[in-house]
Design a protein around this motif. Structure first.
Motif, PDB file in Angstrom:
ATOM      1  N   THR A   1      -7.654   1.454  -5.024  1.00 27.71           N
ATOM      2  CA  THR A   1      -7.988   2.344  -3.917  1.00 27.71           C
ATOM      3  C   THR A   1      -9.047   1.713  -3.012  1.00 27.71           C
ATOM      4  O   THR A   1      -9.687   0.725  -3.354  1.00 27.71           O
ATOM      5  CB  THR A   1      -8.510   3.693  -4.435  1.00 27.71           C
ATOM      6  OG1 THR A   1      -9.801   3.488  -5.027  1.00 27.71           O
ATOM      7  CG2 THR A   1      -7.560   4.282  -5.468  1.00 27.71           C
TER       8      THR A   1
ATOM      9  N   GLU B   1      -6.614   2.753 -10.320  1.00 26.81           N
ATOM     10  CA  GLU B   1      -6.124   3.999 -10.901  1.00 26.81           C
ATOM     11  C   GLU B   1      -4.689   3.816 -11.388  1.00 26.81           C
ATOM     12  O   GLU B   1      -3.795   3.526 -10.595  1.00 26.81           O
ATOM     13  CB  GLU B   1      -6.157   5.112  -9.843  1.00 26.81           C
ATOM     14  CG  GLU B   1      -7.529   5.444  -9.322  1.00 26.81           C
ATOM     15  CD  GLU B   1      -8.103   6.652 -10.050  1.00 26.81           C
ATOM     16  OE1 GLU B   1      -7.481   7.130 -11.009  1.00 26.81           O
ATOM     17  OE2 GLU B   1      -9.193   7.090  -9.644  1.00 26.81           O
TER      18      GLU B   1
ATOM     19  N   GLN C   1     -11.813   2.795  -2.494  1.00 22.48           N
ATOM     20  CA  GLN C   1     -13.130   2.960  -3.105  1.00 22.48           C
ATOM     21  C   GLN C   1     -13.413   1.890  -4.165  1.00 22.48           C
ATOM     22  O   GLN C   1     -14.442   1.922  -4.838  1.00 22.48           O
ATOM     23  CB  GLN C   1     -13.247   4.350  -3.759  1.00 22.48           C
ATOM     24  CG  GLN C   1     -13.268   5.509  -2.778  1.00 22.48           C
ATOM     25  CD  GLN C   1     -11.903   5.776  -2.162  1.00 22.48           C
ATOM     26  OE1 GLN C   1     -10.875   5.638  -2.822  1.00 22.48           O
ATOM     27  NE2 GLN C   1     -11.893   6.151  -0.880  1.00 22.48           N
TER      28      GLN C   1
ATOM     29  N   LEU D   1      -2.726  10.053  -3.880  1.00 19.64           N
ATOM     30  CA  LEU D   1      -3.584   8.906  -4.146  1.00 19.64           C
ATOM     31  C   LEU D   1      -3.024   7.738  -3.354  1.00 19.64           C
ATOM     32  O   LEU D   1      -1.835   7.420  -3.459  1.00 19.64           O
ATOM     33  CB  LEU D   1      -3.577   8.590  -5.646  1.00 19.64           C
ATOM     34  CG  LEU D   1      -4.432   7.415  -6.129  1.00 19.64           C
ATOM     35  CD1 LEU D   1      -5.914   7.731  -5.940  1.00 19.64           C
ATOM     36  CD2 LEU D   1      -4.137   7.137  -7.606  1.00 19.64           C
TER      37      LEU D   1
ATOM     38  N   THR E   1       0.855  -1.182   0.000  1.00 20.93           N
ATOM     39  CA  THR E   1       0.000   0.000   0.000  1.00 20.93           C
ATOM     40  C   THR E   1       0.891   1.232   0.000  1.00 20.93           C
ATOM     41  O   THR E   1       1.779   1.370   0.862  1.00 20.93           O
ATOM     42  CB  THR E   1      -0.929   0.008   1.222  1.00 20.93           C
ATOM     43  OG1 THR E   1      -1.739  -1.175   1.189  1.00 20.93           O
ATOM     44  CG2 THR E   1      -1.835   1.230   1.206  1.00 20.93           C
TER      45      THR E   1
ATOM     46  N   LEU F   1      -2.930   1.367  -9.032  1.00 24.46           N
ATOM     47  CA  LEU F   1      -3.254   1.375  -7.605  1.00 24.46           C
ATOM     48  C   LEU F   1      -4.728   1.036  -7.419  1.00 24.46           C
ATOM     49  O   LEU F   1      -5.601   1.616  -8.068  1.00 24.46           O
ATOM     50  CB  LEU F   1      -2.972   2.745  -7.000  1.00 24.46           C
ATOM     51  CG  LEU F   1      -1.533   3.272  -7.083  1.00 24.46           C
ATOM     52  CD1 LEU F   1      -1.430   4.606  -6.359  1.00 24.46           C
ATOM     53  CD2 LEU F   1      -0.556   2.275  -6.497  1.00 24.46           C
TER      54      LEU F   1
ATOM     55  N   ARG G   1       1.435   5.623  -1.105  1.00 23.81           N
ATOM     56  CA  ARG G   1       0.849   6.942  -1.334  1.00 23.81           C
ATOM     57  C   ARG G   1       1.583   7.572  -2.517  1.00 23.81           C
ATOM     58  O   ARG G   1       2.800   7.799  -2.463  1.00 23.81           O
ATOM     59  CB  ARG G   1       0.995   7.828  -0.100  1.00 23.81           C
ATOM     60  CG  ARG G   1       0.427   9.259  -0.302  1.00 23.81           C
ATOM     61  CD  ARG G   1       0.758  10.150   0.906  1.00 23.81           C
ATOM     62  NE  ARG G   1       0.226   9.568   2.127  1.00 23.81           N
ATOM     63  CZ  ARG G   1      -1.024   9.733   2.545  1.00 23.81           C
ATOM     64  NH1 ARG G   1      -1.865  10.467   1.832  1.00 23.81           N
ATOM     65  NH2 ARG G   1      -1.441   9.179   3.660  1.00 23.81           N
TER      66      ARG G   1
ATOM     67  N   GLY H   1      -3.342   3.638  -2.326  1.00 20.07           N
ATOM     68  CA  GLY H   1      -3.918   2.374  -2.748  1.00 20.07           C
ATOM     69  C   GLY H   1      -2.875   1.285  -2.755  1.00 20.07           C
ATOM     70  O   GLY H   1      -1.679   1.534  -2.580  1.00 20.07           O
TER      71      GLY H   1
END
Length: 288
Positions: free
Chosen positions: A269, A275, A271, A252, A241, A267, A243, A254
């Motif tokens: 995320t 991305e 949500q 961002l 994980t 990545l 940034r 993820g």
């Protein structure tokens, strides 16, 4: 500064006997051959930036593909986003190569720094006997103690319409008290069995010639050439994980789940969205 060829210059101003000069004659003999990629190998004692010098030569007149410029010391070495790269004289490998991948669509040239990372990690691992890994997009990592540290960096820059200059800096014999930042490392600190820079440079350039040939033959297709698989296998960023710090203060977060066909880091995320971020879009990539 106009660099001059160091060759076997015994009158060098450096006196560290643990860091002998590179043997330019032997390097040429071992690397420049009929039908091979490397067309010339020049070693200079000191210059600002091998990337800048090689790009300036290409702008001033014809430079054959496969030109290699090596410096025993760089006073203005640069990384991505113009970050400084400094190291004591003869403590590492500081060199640039000029490539003309005419058979490859320009849209795929973004793979060249990642390709160079695979080649460097492979060559150094074999020649030095150390475990290496890649941090996306352009860092070579080694393990010092139980900590991953950056030992090398890569910078690729366009040189006119049809050429790319790729620079590579690798810390070889840097001691702990010479590290520019505590997070840096070197092959010696990682317990390398071999720190002879002639041997290491030949290994990296031969590995680069091999991977560049595969990629070029495949028309720059990273998957078909095996480059995508090799990069993913050696990329320490994947599965973590992170940034991604983006221009304008945006970020961002993820899990790094893949490198896509364009060399972008994908990545996932929180949500549930995947991305992709490109090397040119990112300021820093840090653990989240």
């Amino acid at each position: 500064m106009t660099p001059r060829d160091a060759s076997d210059d015994s009158s060098s101003r450096w006196s560290d006997l643990d860091r002998p000069p590179l043997n330019a004659t032997a390097l040429r003999r071992g690397l420049v051959r009929e039908g091979g990629l490397w067309s010339e190998v020049e070693v200079v004692p000191c210059t600002g930036s091998t990337n800048a010098d090689l790009a300036a030569r290409a702008a001033a007149g014809p430079v054959a593909e496969g030109a290699v410029l090596v410096a025993e010391e760089q006073t203005a070495g640069r990384g991505r986003l113009d970050r400084r790269w400094t190291a004591p004289a003869r403590s590492g490998l500081f060199f640039s190569v000029l490539l003309r991948p005419a058979e490859v669509p320009v849209a795929r040239w973004g793979w060249l720094p990642l390709l160079t990372g695979v080649a460097a990690a492979t060559g150094l691992s074999r020649a030095a006997g150390v475990d290496t890994a890649l941090k996306w997009p352009n860092d070579v990592l080694v393990t010092v103690g139980d900590e991953e540290r950056k030992a090398g960096g890569i910078l690729a820059e366009r040189a006119g319409e049809d050429a790319v200059v790729i620079g590579l800096g690798v810390n070889v014999t840097l001691r702990a008290d010479e590290l520019p930042v505590p997070q840096a490392g070197s092959l010696a600190l990682a317990g390398a069995a071999v720190t002879d820079r002639d041997t290491l440079l030949r290994a990296v350039l031969r590995s680069l010639e091999d991977w560049y040939g595969r990629w070029r033959t495949a028309g720059g297709d990273a998957a078909a050439s095996g480059l995508l698989e090799a990069y993913a296998a050696g990329c320490a960023t994947l599965g973590r994980t992170v940034r991604a710090e983006l221009p304008g203060g945006r970020s961002l977060v993820g899990e790094a789940v893949a490198v896509d066909g364009d060399g972008r880091l994908v990545l996932a995320t929180a949500q549930g969205v995947q991305e992709p971020v490109g090397a040119g879009d990112i300021v820093h990539l840090r653990p989240a």
